[in-house]
Write a protein that holds these residues in place. Sequence first.
Motif, mmCIF file in Angstrom:
data_model
loop_
_atom_site.group_PDB
_atom_site.id
_atom_site.type_symbol
_atom_site.label_atom_id
_atom_site.label_comp_id
_atom_site.label_asym_id
_atom_site.label_seq_id
_atom_site.Cartn_x
_atom_site.Cartn_y
_atom_site.Cartn_z
ATOM 1 N N HIS A 113 0.403 5.826 0.951
ATOM 2 C CA HIS A 113 -0.390 6.790 1.611
ATOM 3 C C HIS A 113 0.030 8.242 1.422
ATOM 4 O O HIS A 113 1.271 8.382 0.951
ATOM 5 C CB HIS A 113 -0.821 6.574 3.013
ATOM 6 C CG HIS A 113 0.126 5.848 3.719
ATOM 7 N ND1 HIS A 113 1.423 6.588 4.226
ATOM 8 C CD2 HIS A 113 0.301 4.633 4.208
ATOM 9 C CE1 HIS A 113 2.126 5.596 4.795
ATOM 10 N NE2 HIS A 113 1.414 4.502 4.879
ATOM 11 N N PHE A 172 2.251 8.876 11.728
ATOM 12 C CA PHE A 172 2.228 9.401 10.574
ATOM 13 C C PHE A 172 2.123 11.052 10.345
ATOM 14 O O PHE A 172 1.743 11.631 11.490
ATOM 15 C CB PHE A 172 0.759 9.043 10.112
ATOM 16 C CG PHE A 172 0.844 7.550 9.837
ATOM 17 C CD1 PHE A 172 1.432 6.894 8.564
ATOM 18 C CD2 PHE A 172 0.288 6.689 10.620
ATOM 19 C CE1 PHE A 172 1.274 5.669 8.278
ATOM 20 C CE2 PHE A 172 0.438 5.294 10.477
ATOM 21 C CZ PHE A 172 0.891 4.855 9.208
ATOM 22 N N HIS A 195 4.971 0.511 -0.022
ATOM 23 C CA HIS A 195 5.550 -0.431 1.127
ATOM 24 C C HIS A 195 4.623 -1.616 1.803
ATOM 25 O O HIS A 195 3.712 -1.670 1.392
ATOM 26 C CB HIS A 195 6.102 0.487 2.219
ATOM 27 C CG HIS A 195 5.306 1.127 2.669
ATOM 28 N ND1 HIS A 195 4.709 2.446 2.429
ATOM 29 C CD2 HIS A 195 4.425 1.095 3.948
ATOM 30 C CE1 HIS A 195 3.662 2.807 3.077
ATOM 31 N NE2 HIS A 195 3.497 1.934 4.139
ATOM 32 N N GLU A 243 5.518 7.680 6.926
ATOM 33 C CA GLU A 243 5.381 6.715 8.034
ATOM 34 C C GLU A 243 6.598 6.424 8.777
ATOM 35 O O GLU A 243 7.724 6.092 8.347
ATOM 36 C CB GLU A 243 4.712 5.531 7.430
ATOM 37 C CG GLU A 243 4.748 4.265 8.296
ATOM 38 C CD GLU A 243 4.106 3.022 7.643
ATOM 39 O OE1 GLU A 243 3.040 3.230 6.842
ATOM 40 O OE2 GLU A 243 4.435 1.969 7.942
ATOM 41 N N GLU A 273 -5.328 4.972 9.084
ATOM 42 C CA GLU A 273 -4.785 3.829 8.561
ATOM 43 C C GLU A 273 -5.524 2.935 7.654
ATOM 44 O O GLU A 273 -5.251 1.942 6.810
ATOM 45 C CB GLU A 273 -4.089 2.957 9.749
ATOM 46 C CG GLU A 273 -3.415 1.710 9.302
ATOM 47 C CD GLU A 273 -1.982 1.743 8.514
ATOM 48 O OE1 GLU A 273 -1.594 2.801 8.527
ATOM 49 O OE2 GLU A 273 -1.626 0.527 8.100
ATOM 50 N N HIS A 315 0.691 -1.078 -0.197
ATOM 51 C CA HIS A 315 0.006 0.072 0.180
ATOM 52 C C HIS A 315 0.921 1.349 -0.009
ATOM 53 O O HIS A 315 2.126 1.090 0.124
ATOM 54 C CB HIS A 315 -0.846 0.237 1.322
ATOM 55 C CG HIS A 315 -0.218 0.302 2.463
ATOM 56 N ND1 HIS A 315 0.681 -0.950 3.197
ATOM 57 C CD2 HIS A 315 0.106 1.428 3.356
ATOM 58 C CE1 HIS A 315 1.006 0.011 4.241
ATOM 59 N NE2 HIS A 315 0.778 1.055 4.287
HETATM 60 MN MN MN Z 1 1.782 2.418 5.267
#
Ligand code: MN
Length: 414
Positions: free
Chosen positions: A123, A181, A166, A127, A188, A121
């Motif tokens: 975002h 984050f 990742h 992270e 999440e 995934h």
């Molecule tokens: Mn992640």
Amino acid sequence: MEPHNINYFESFFSEREVFKIKKGSRNPYENIPQPIREDGAGATDLGPRDVLRDIENPDMLVPPKTDAGTIPNLKFSFSDTHMQLYHGGWSQEITARELPISTTLAGVNMRLTPGGVRELHWHKQAEWAYMILGKARVTAVDQKGRNFIADVSEGDLWYFPAGIPHSIQGLEGGCEFLLVFDDGNFSELSTFTITDWFAHTPKDVLSANFGVSEQAFAHIPTKQRYMFQAEVPGAIETDEVLSPYGTVPQSLTYRLLQQEPMITSGGSVRIVDSTNFPASVNIAAALVEIKPGGMRELHWHPNNDEWQYYLTGTGRMTVFAASGEARTFNYRAGDVGYVPFAMGHYIQNTGTESLWFLEIFQSKRFEDVSLNQWMALTPKKLVEAHLHVGPELMDSLRKEKAPVVKYNERTDNS
Ligand code: MN
Ligand code: MN
């Protein structure tokens, strides 16, 4: 039973060993804390009440007299969050939804079984992670096709820049870790996952994109998997993938617990930011140990809010917010604490074991200002004129910039 006609304590606690009522004692409920200060202010709480919580939060039930004003909530426990259970592990999160003041950072506590996979995934947020227990294998590929595959264990960190794809997989024994984050509104549960994208792409498009028949996609998941159970991977060599573009130029992992700590009279400190972990360009942190009787000295941070995660032990923190306002909170393992930008604070160990916690900042650098050092490096007469303090204090001030935890016997009895 009549809700207004019960002996609350008798009925609720008489069977619980910890609250054993002492018949014939002057105060048969002496194990049950009451909102009464030593000077007599306050009165007994007749219930309903959550006595277990009151026992956990002595400085919130009976705040120090110096507390004042309406500072918002600066504490949230992972035990009060929604738990997402999967085959392969679980996750829970504390975001601005749970702790509204935490706008700079959000946290996720996650467990992966041996072989359990947090799926491929990406975002919009960076992270940062701290491995609490166990081992995992992480993978990432950057925008230039350079890859990264590494194993992490207890006390190790990883950092995935915003937008970089990742994965995380539990190794033999499984693992539990903390994810942080750089946006308090991150969730999440709304990441870009590979299964979600496949499920929402027409099969003829998948066929055209990969140059294989639609039949190849006959059994893809129809919705996001997020986390699932897989085989425990073999040695890292067996997972090696050679990229024609090589590996990422900077390691995306860092062994924080292997760093030589600054040892002080009251504990130890390890600081990690972009100066020693270059990949971590937007998260800075300190791993702090406060021994019983020790304290994290009075200080503040000139760069950003502080997000805390308590790993072991119990402590208390008072946050000073200017305008005559201050508020004290109790923390224990599994809690998240928060200090808004520039507010003064200290943390004391209130237990009999070491208090370990992480201070985390949305920042390139770890920065703090010590009250003690500020006073030591300011003209003596000027400081004395403010505080009416004697030479004993002025002579004890430290000029060196330093280790942030000092030993100091607590003078109260909590
Ligand atoms: Mn992640
Ligand atoms: Mn701090």
